[in-house]
Design a protein around this motif. Structure first.
Motif, PDB file in Angstrom:
ATOM      1  N   ARG A 234      27.330 -54.019  21.884  1.00  0.00           N
ATOM      2  CA  ARG A 234      26.724 -55.096  22.770  1.00  0.00           C
ATOM      3  C   ARG A 234      28.508 -55.502  23.371  1.00  0.00           C
ATOM      4  O   ARG A 234      28.475 -55.983  24.402  1.00  0.00           O
ATOM      5  CB  ARG A 234      26.118 -56.735  21.990  1.00  0.00           C
ATOM      6  CG  ARG A 234      26.419 -57.701  22.545  1.00  0.00           C
ATOM      7  CD  ARG A 234      26.463 -59.026  21.832  1.00  0.00           C
ATOM      8  NE  ARG A 234      26.284 -60.483  22.628  1.00  0.00           N
ATOM      9  CZ  ARG A 234      27.693 -60.975  22.419  1.00  0.00           C
ATOM     10  NH1 ARG A 234      28.468 -59.856  21.453  1.00  0.00           N
ATOM     11  NH2 ARG A 234      28.169 -61.740  22.474  1.00  0.00           N
ATOM     12  N   LYS A 244      30.680 -66.617  27.411  1.00  0.00           N
ATOM     13  CA  LYS A 244      29.191 -66.426  27.777  1.00  0.00           C
ATOM     14  C   LYS A 244      28.650 -66.323  28.922  1.00  0.00           C
ATOM     15  O   LYS A 244      28.937 -67.760  29.822  1.00  0.00           O
ATOM     16  CB  LYS A 244      28.469 -67.921  26.921  1.00  0.00           C
ATOM     17  CG  LYS A 244      27.003 -67.951  27.054  1.00  0.00           C
ATOM     18  CD  LYS A 244      26.743 -69.170  26.374  1.00  0.00           C
ATOM     19  CE  LYS A 244      24.599 -69.445  26.186  1.00  0.00           C
ATOM     20  NZ  LYS A 244      24.116 -68.407  25.452  1.00  0.00           N
ATOM     21  N   TYR A 249      24.303 -60.475  29.679  1.00  0.00           N
ATOM     22  CA  TYR A 249      23.819 -60.434  29.292  1.00  0.00           C
ATOM     23  C   TYR A 249      22.451 -58.826  30.216  1.00  0.00           C
ATOM     24  O   TYR A 249      21.608 -58.401  28.820  1.00  0.00           O
ATOM     25  CB  TYR A 249      23.250 -61.195  29.343  1.00  0.00           C
ATOM     26  CG  TYR A 249      23.441 -63.071  28.494  1.00  0.00           C
ATOM     27  CD1 TYR A 249      22.482 -63.586  27.460  1.00  0.00           C
ATOM     28  CD2 TYR A 249      24.379 -63.435  28.619  1.00  0.00           C
ATOM     29  CE1 TYR A 249      23.436 -64.018  26.500  1.00  0.00           C
ATOM     30  CE2 TYR A 249      24.955 -63.987  27.447  1.00  0.00           C
ATOM     31  CZ  TYR A 249      23.838 -64.503  26.566  1.00  0.00           C
ATOM     32  OH  TYR A 249      24.989 -65.279  26.020  1.00  0.00           O
ATOM     33  N   THR A 282      19.913 -62.083  21.515  1.00  0.00           N
ATOM     34  CA  THR A 282      21.032 -63.159  21.758  1.00  0.00           C
ATOM     35  C   THR A 282      21.425 -63.970  20.604  1.00  0.00           C
ATOM     36  O   THR A 282      21.576 -65.851  21.555  1.00  0.00           O
ATOM     37  CB  THR A 282      20.419 -63.635  23.537  1.00  0.00           C
ATOM     38  OG1 THR A 282      19.428 -64.051  23.244  1.00  0.00           O
ATOM     39  CG2 THR A 282      20.301 -62.697  24.295  1.00  0.00           C
TER      40      THR A 282
END
Length: 421
Positions: A234, A244, A249, A282
């Protein structure tokens, strides 16, 4: 359409310890002081100024769908907040408008270089009708940190909170009245200037949309199986895992598909040859282990630049540490508890499962609050995680009870920001 200029309404806070959240006009970077007269003056780069907010109400209000038909992120409230920014003049006056498509150029930098960040927080309706948001100050801190990482414009977090407060107050009827429901709030900031080239944007748009959300576990807690992902990572040291960003994502989708194909609900992100635990899908994660001295250790990976500083993560740590210090003991948590932010490997988790030292493992995030884990698929076999009869463990249960009690208004807390009564 009805267009009105809204006066700056003072935010009503649950505690004086959050009094700094009350918005004052002169906290903005766009408002300075004349060194000769001491009077307030507008500087060359305006910050978000909620007293300038305008509102255009929709002429076609929609009805809130039945709670039984709510799916996360599929329905949106009637209005949205928009604030444009330019390098030349800073932040424009905020506006609340009907929810509608955005208009951006095909050459907008967000479409080519992923200049996009976002946040996620929730508003809750209490039985007496009071509406609150949970720790919005922490979201604003993190959003500004993310903006800095992408060279997007930063902003006065207090001012944005006030603008969001007025948006949520307007659309408060979109918060379902059923227990466990909420209004999910999604602030987003994107680069919009229509010029190709990797560079800081000269134009940007900050917008906020809201979506009614049901309980994450409508039929009761169901522990999830995880797939220990070793094929993908990740984040890496020096990268963007602690921010963020939208770009963090999309690469996870393929890893999630691999996990689902193997029969698991989510992937557990592992890092390095030691297979350090980082995050669950997440979410942040916690591991509980029984020590040789009989004490229980609650472990979460440290904020080492790869881990997103989650607001739920921070809340769980605060509740656990308050329990340890005696500031507020939580019924059900072990009397002997140690709270650690330290690296932990799959080898330690597997060994703990084999020796009986592993107490539980759970994820923590805005959507689910706490998500217990039942097993981890790791290198061809499953590591079984203990869970209780109700699907939760001895630490996750009281922590979840306290957190959701605060969010629902059943437990008074300085973390609740009052939107409207």
């Amino acid at each position: 359409m009805l267009l009105t200029r809204l006066p700056l309404a003072p935010s009503r806070l649950a505690s004086t310890s959050l009094a700094w959240l009350a918005v004052t006009r002169h906290m903005s970077k766009g408002v300075g002081t004349d060194p000769m007269t001491g009077e307030a003056i507008r500087t060359d780069s305006a910050d978000i100024e909620p007293s300038l907010l305008t509102m255009t109400r929709t002429t076609k209000p929609r009805n809130l769908p039945p709670s039984s038909k709510l799916l996360f992120g599929r329905n949106f409230s009637d209005h949205m907040l928009k604030i444009r920014w330019t390098e030349a003049s800073g932040w424009d006056a905020p506006s609340i408008e009907p929810y509608a498509p955005l208009s951006i150029l095909p050459s907008a930098t967000v479409l080519h270089y992923a200049q996009a960040i976002f946040e996620g927080l929730k508003a809750y309706r209490r039985p007496n009708g009071t509406v609150t948001m949970f720790r919005p100050d922490k979201n604003m801190e993190r959003m500004n940190t993310s903006a800095q990482r992408l060279a997007l414009p930063t902003f006065n977090g207090n001012g944005l909170i006030e603008c969001i407060r007025q948006l949520v107050a307007l659309d408060r009827h979109w918060i379902p009245k059923d227990p466990g429901h909420s209004l999910y709030i999604r602030p987003t900031l994107i680069g919009t200037n229509g010029t190709l080239g990797v560079q800081p944007p000269s134009e940007a748009l900050l917008f906020v949309i809201c979506s009614p959300a049901g309980p994450y576990y409508p039929q009761g807690f169901k522990p999830v199986p995880l797939y220990g992902t070793t094929e993908y990572i990740r984040a890496a040291p020096g990268g963007t895992g602690a921010y963020k960003l939208a770009a963090n994502y999309a690469p996870g989708v393929i890893a999630q598909r691999v996990a689902a194909k193997a029969g698991y609900a989510q992937n557990l992100w592992l890092h390095g040859p030691e297979h350090y635990l980082t995050e669950v899908g997440t979410m942040n994660l916690f591991v509980a282990l029984k020590g040789e001295d009989g004490a229980t250790e609650l472990v979460t990976p440290p904020l080492d630049g790869m881990i997103l500083p989650g607001i739920t993560r921070d809340s769980v740590l605060a509740l656990a540490r308050n329990h340890v210090s005696g500031k507020k003991r939580l019924a059900g948590l072990p009397d002997q508890l140690k709270v650690s932010e330290r690296p932990i490997t799959m080898g330690e988790v597997k060994s703990g499962a084999e020796t009986g030292r592993l107490v539980e493992l759970f994820g923590a995030g805005t959507a689910c609050v706490i998500s217990p884990v039942e097993k981890i698929g790791y290198l061809g076999s499953d590591v079984v995680i203990p869970t209780g009869e109700d699907g939760m463990g001895p630490l996750s249960r009281p922590l979840w009870t306290e957190l959701t009690g605060i969010q629902a208004g059943e437990i008074e807390s300085e973390w609740n920001f009052v939107v409207t009564k």
